[in-house]
Design an enzyme around this catalytic site. Structure first.
Site, short mmCIF file in Angstrom:
data_model
loop_
_atom_site.label_atom_id
_atom_site.label_comp_id
_atom_site.label_asym_id
_atom_site.label_seq_id
_atom_site.Cartn_x
_atom_site.Cartn_y
_atom_site.Cartn_z
N THR A 116 0.86 -1.17 0.00
CA THR A 116 0.00 0.00 0.00
C THR A 116 0.90 1.22 0.00
OG1 THR A 116 -1.33 1.36 1.52
CG2 THR A 116 -0.18 -0.49 2.47
N CYS A 167 -1.49 5.08 -5.59
CA CYS A 167 -2.28 4.18 -4.77
C CYS A 167 -2.28 2.84 -5.49
CB CYS A 167 -3.70 4.71 -4.59
SG CYS A 167 -4.77 3.59 -3.66
#
Length: 231
Positions: free
Chosen positions: A83, A198
């Site tokens: 992430t 992202c």
């Protein structure tokens, strides 16, 4: 080959992409039946997202550190936070374990610099676009000058990530909105490239949608992890 420990499930949609990419890259490098040696801790993302939006980064960090300890105890020789956003806590996680953490922003910035680019547009969660842990690292450590959308653009990009991509929803309308926002940053802010900051964004857009270089942080991070694993 070293064993990689994956802190995943944030969201599982992109963690599944990590798993595929890590194994594909190892197979490309070694051939035959080779695949990556992996340990995966997959969070219930609702527990992480709640802490993110409440500003409880200490609570989220405690969860990450506990999982990192378990991966290290299980035999992981290197860590991946699967992430971008949770790299806000990368330094705390690294300080809590004795194995190296492969930082997604470092891998991405090195790739951008290698391409001779300096002013990437950054599309990411609101946390990554607004806080300094990611942009500041790109600027201070690598001399980049990332640009981000205005408030309305940040709202749109963030909403699509949490309400759509993290739930496996991919729409043409959201793709068009992302492409338009990146093109606006190119036109109005002189962006020379695009960082998909992202890990879920790779589900929505890619290089084929743009005529500027696009940097897929999920793929870049996986590639850096394989380089570490194969040493």
């Amino acid at each position: 080959m070293k064993t990689l420990g994956l802190l995943g499930g944030m969201s599982w949609e992109s963690t599944a992409i990590y798993y595929r990419l890590l194994n594909e890259i190892v197979r490309e490098r070694l051939g035959g039946l080779h695949s990556a040696k992996l340990l995966l801790w997959s969070f219930d993302f609702a527990e992480i997202a709640e802490r993110q939006h409440d500003g409880d980064w200490d609570g989220a960090g405690a969860l990450l550190i506990d999982a990192a300890h378990k991966l290290e105890a299980g035999g992981a020789e290197g860590l991946l936070l699967c992430t971008n956003t949770m790299h806000r806590l990368a330094d705390q996680v690294q300080a809590a374990v004795s194995i190296p953490l492969i930082h997604i922003a470092d891998a991405t910035a090195a790739t951008v610099r290698q391409a001779g680019l300096r002013r990437p547009a950054l599309l990411a969660t609101r946390f990554t676009m607004e806080q300094d842990f990611y942009k500041g690292r790109l600027a201070d450590k690598y001399g980049l000058s990332p640009v981000v959308p205005d408030s309305a653009g940040r709202d749109m990009v963030h909403r699509v990530i949490y309400e759509e991509l993290c739930q496996g929803i991919v729409t043409e309308a959201s793709k068009a909105a992302y492409v338009a926002e990146a093109n606006r940053l190119r036109r109005d802010e002189a962006a020379d490239s695009l960082i998909m900051g992202c890990t879920e964004i790779t589900m929505l857009i890619g290089q084929d949608d743009f005529d500027i270089p696009v940097f897929d942080t999920t793929r870049i991070h996986a590639g850096a992890a394989v380089e570490f694993a194969l040493g």
